[in-house]
Design a protein around this motif. Structure first.
Motif, mmCIF file in Angstrom:
data_model
loop_
_atom_site.group_PDB
_atom_site.id
_atom_site.type_symbol
_atom_site.label_atom_id
_atom_site.label_comp_id
_atom_site.label_asym_id
_atom_site.label_seq_id
_atom_site.Cartn_x
_atom_site.Cartn_y
_atom_site.Cartn_z
ATOM 1 N N UNK A 2 31.412 -11.912 52.076
ATOM 2 C CA UNK A 2 31.591 -13.318 51.740
ATOM 3 C C UNK A 2 30.768 -13.618 50.499
ATOM 4 N N UNK A 3 31.425 -14.187 49.490
ATOM 5 C CA UNK A 3 30.783 -14.489 48.222
ATOM 6 C C UNK A 3 30.856 -15.994 48.012
ATOM 7 N N UNK A 4 29.713 -16.605 47.773
ATOM 8 C CA UNK A 4 29.648 -18.049 47.536
ATOM 9 C C UNK A 4 29.064 -18.315 46.164
ATOM 10 N N UNK A 5 29.552 -19.370 45.543
ATOM 11 C CA UNK A 5 29.052 -19.781 44.243
ATOM 12 C C UNK A 5 28.530 -21.202 44.386
ATOM 13 N N UNK A 6 27.262 -21.456 44.034
ATOM 14 C CA UNK A 6 26.729 -22.815 44.150
ATOM 15 C C UNK A 6 27.548 -23.807 43.326
ATOM 16 N N UNK A 7 27.603 -25.037 43.799
ATOM 17 C CA UNK A 7 28.382 -26.071 43.116
ATOM 18 C C UNK A 7 27.853 -26.348 41.715
ATOM 19 N N UNK A 9 26.859 -24.119 39.575
ATOM 20 C CA UNK A 9 27.108 -22.973 38.699
ATOM 21 C C UNK A 9 28.366 -23.153 37.867
ATOM 22 N N UNK A 10 28.488 -22.320 36.832
ATOM 23 C CA UNK A 10 29.725 -22.256 36.053
ATOM 24 C C UNK A 10 30.723 -21.374 36.803
ATOM 25 N N UNK A 11 31.969 -21.430 36.417
ATOM 26 C CA UNK A 11 33.000 -20.567 36.992
ATOM 27 C C UNK A 11 32.603 -19.111 36.767
ATOM 28 N N UNK A 12 32.759 -18.263 37.798
ATOM 29 C CA UNK A 12 32.468 -16.827 37.677
ATOM 30 C C UNK A 12 33.788 -16.088 37.442
ATOM 31 N N UNK A 13 33.866 -15.373 36.318
ATOM 32 C CA UNK A 13 35.097 -14.664 35.955
ATOM 33 C C UNK A 13 34.988 -13.175 36.242
ATOM 34 N N UNK A 40 40.427 -6.204 49.928
ATOM 35 C CA UNK A 40 41.567 -7.124 50.042
ATOM 36 C C UNK A 40 41.728 -7.948 48.764
ATOM 37 N N UNK A 41 40.718 -7.960 47.923
ATOM 38 C CA UNK A 41 40.776 -8.630 46.633
ATOM 39 C C UNK A 41 39.644 -8.120 45.764
ATOM 40 N N UNK A 42 39.841 -8.111 44.472
ATOM 41 C CA UNK A 42 38.803 -7.678 43.555
ATOM 42 C C UNK A 42 39.101 -8.300 42.194
ATOM 43 N N UNK A 43 38.163 -8.279 41.285
ATOM 44 C CA UNK A 43 38.276 -8.940 39.992
ATOM 45 C C UNK A 43 38.683 -10.394 40.214
ATOM 46 N N UNK A 44 37.811 -11.105 40.911
ATOM 47 C CA UNK A 44 38.069 -12.472 41.354
ATOM 48 C C UNK A 44 37.554 -13.496 40.349
ATOM 49 N N UNK A 45 38.163 -14.672 40.361
ATOM 50 C CA UNK A 45 37.630 -15.842 39.676
ATOM 51 C C UNK A 45 37.183 -16.789 40.766
ATOM 52 N N UNK A 49 31.120 -24.040 43.902
ATOM 53 C CA UNK A 49 31.218 -24.561 45.260
ATOM 54 C C UNK A 49 32.185 -23.806 46.156
ATOM 55 N N UNK A 50 32.858 -22.796 45.627
ATOM 56 C CA UNK A 50 33.859 -22.037 46.392
ATOM 57 C C UNK A 50 33.219 -20.848 47.115
ATOM 58 N N UNK A 51 33.765 -20.538 48.286
ATOM 59 C CA UNK A 51 33.382 -19.358 49.046
ATOM 60 C C UNK A 51 34.621 -18.497 49.236
ATOM 61 N N UNK A 52 34.499 -17.207 48.936
ATOM 62 C CA UNK A 52 35.615 -16.264 49.036
ATOM 63 C C UNK A 52 35.214 -15.146 49.990
ATOM 64 N N UNK A 53 36.125 -14.780 50.887
ATOM 65 C CA UNK A 53 35.887 -13.664 51.796
ATOM 66 C C UNK A 53 36.810 -12.515 51.411
#
Length: 86
Positions: A2-7, A9-13, A40-45, A49-53
């Motif tokens: 699970x990867x979370x980005x603080x609200x 932060x800038x967009x992570x590319x 199941x996914x890689x090279x994500x944007x 504030x988004x969390x990706x699993x």
């Protein structure tokens, strides 16, 4: 994983996950990757504030303490994340 980005932060590319042997150094010609590993996914944007699993599997098994995930991206520094067995 699970990867979370603080609200704040800038967009992570181009966020990339790589399963590697824990404690192994990147010596000349040495491959630390755990192969084969499937994601199941890689090279994500990832948006602020988004969390990706992402499901990470390997026929060899991903044992906590023996394998870590390296997470890096185009505009983010590399971090190592411990694997948690579910």
């Amino acid at each position: 994983a699970t990867i979370s980005l603080p609200a704040s932060s800038a967009v992570a590319f181009m966020v990339r996950l790589t399963a590697v042997k824990a404690g192994a150094s990147a010596g000349m010609g040495e491959d630390r990757r755990v192969l084969p590993t499937f994601y199941s996914g890689n090279y994500l944007t990832i948006l602020p504030g988004e969390t990706v699993t992402v499901q990470v599997t390997s026929p060899l098994g991903l044992l906590p303490g023996e394998v870590v995930l390296e997470v890096d991206g185009w505009n983010s520094a590399m971090q190592q994340v411990a694997i948690v067995k579910e």
